[in-house]
Structure formats: structure tokens, C-alpha cells
Enzyme design. Structure first.
Site, PDB file in Angstrom:
ATOM      1  CG  ASN A  42      -0.319  -0.096   2.535  1.00 56.77           C
ATOM      2  OD1 ASN A  42       0.742  -0.715   2.689  1.00 56.77           O
ATOM      3  ND2 ASN A  42      -0.931   0.509   3.530  1.00 56.77           N
ATOM      4  CD  GLU A  44      -1.392   5.057   4.752  1.00 60.16           C
ATOM      5  OE1 GLU A  44      -0.729   5.859   5.443  1.00 60.16           O
ATOM      6  OE2 GLU A  44      -2.222   4.265   5.226  1.00 60.16           O
ATOM      7  CB  CYS A  53      -5.222  -1.390  -2.117  1.00 65.43           C
ATOM      8  SG  CYS A  53      -6.698  -0.529  -1.575  1.00 65.43           S
ATOM      9  CD  GLU A  55      -5.466  -5.644  -1.677  1.00 64.00           C
ATOM     10  OE1 GLU A  55      -4.790  -4.622  -1.418  1.00 64.00           O
ATOM     11  OE2 GLU A  55      -6.572  -5.864  -1.178  1.00 64.00           O
ATOM     12  CB  CYS A  86     -11.138  -2.266  -0.715  1.00 69.59           C
ATOM     13  SG  CYS A  86     -10.312  -1.670  -2.196  1.00 69.59           S
ATOM     14  CB  CYS A  89      -8.434  -4.547  -4.473  1.00 69.75           C
ATOM     15  SG  CYS A  89      -7.288  -3.211  -4.073  1.00 69.75           S
TER      16      CYS A  89
END
Ligand SMILES: [Zn+2]
Length: 129
Positions: A42, A44, A53, A55, A86, A89
Site C-alpha cells: 500500500n 499512502e 492498495c 493488491e 476492498c 481491488c
């Protein structure tokens, strides 16, 4: 590469997570049908909505290296419970044909078919390939 090696590799990836805001570190592997492994973490951002994310980073890494089919996603985090992908993803996984999602939490390995987690992905009838 076998499951045990995937588990070690995905856990090792946590150290590369960029999560200075939430502290939630996530690591993922995108594994192709012929066994190639692409990592992602991930990432940010101070503008929080720009966060991506692990993934999707793993899948985009694979695609950026010429892959068009991903068979398996392996995922872990530093949370105190198993982390699930999520919806965004899951949709991206669907785009590249992911079949299995493997969630690693400590010594626990939880396996799901993508169709269990995301039974009705959006698909565009205009797709040409
Ligand atoms: Zn996600």
C-alpha cells in the site's frame, strides 16, 4: 514456488509498505499462471484519497511487466485480524482473471475463490481482446 514461500515473501513485503498516516501496512503478491510473482505494498499519500492498495500495486506491477493474466493474489497486513481486499481491488482482480485470493494472518492461511468474495463483477460488453 510453493505456498510456504509465498507466505514468507508476502510477509517480507510489509517492510516496504508506505503507510505514514494510518500505520496499516499491507503487502500483496500477484502470481501469474506460470508462477511469476510480482509484489506490491500500500502506498499512502498526504491527500488520503490518493492512497493505493497493495493488491492493485501488485497487479499494476505485473501488468507493467507485460502480464495480462493473474491467477492468485496473496495478501497480508500488520492488523490484528485478517485483511480482506476492498471492492475496488476485487474489481481490478476480476479484470485480470484472478481465481484465488489467499489471506495470510500470522500462521493462518485463508483461501477464497474470487467468485466467493466478488460474485458479480462489473464487466463492459465493449471489451475487445
Ligand atoms: Zn483495495
Amino acid at each position: 514456488m510453493v505456498l510456504r514461500e509465498w507466505v514468507e515473501l508476502v510477509k517480507d513485503g510489509l517492510k516496504y509498505s508506505y503507510a505514514p498516516y494510518s500505520g496499516v501496512k499491507v503487502s500483496a503478491l500477484a502470481i501469474t499462471p506460470d508462477g511469476k510473482v510480482y509484489r506490491g505494498v500500500n502506498v499512502e499519500n498526504a491527500s488520503l484519497g490518493l492512497t493505493v492498495c497493495a493488491e492493485r500495486v501488485a497487479i499494476f506491477n505485473a501488468v507493467s511487466n507485460g502480464e495480462r493474466k493473474i491467477k492468485t493474489i496473496v495478501l497480508t497486513s500488520n492488523l490484528d485480524k485478517p485483511i480482506y481486499p476492498c471492492g475496488a481491488c476485487l474489481q481490478v482482480m476480476s479484470e485480470f482473471g484472478v481465481e484465488e485470493v489467499i489471506i495470510v494472518h500470522g500462521d493462518k492461511v485463508i483461501r477464497h475463490n474470487l467468485s466467493e468474495l466478488f460474485p458479480n463483477p462489473f464487466s463492459d460488453w465493449r471489451r475487445r481482446d
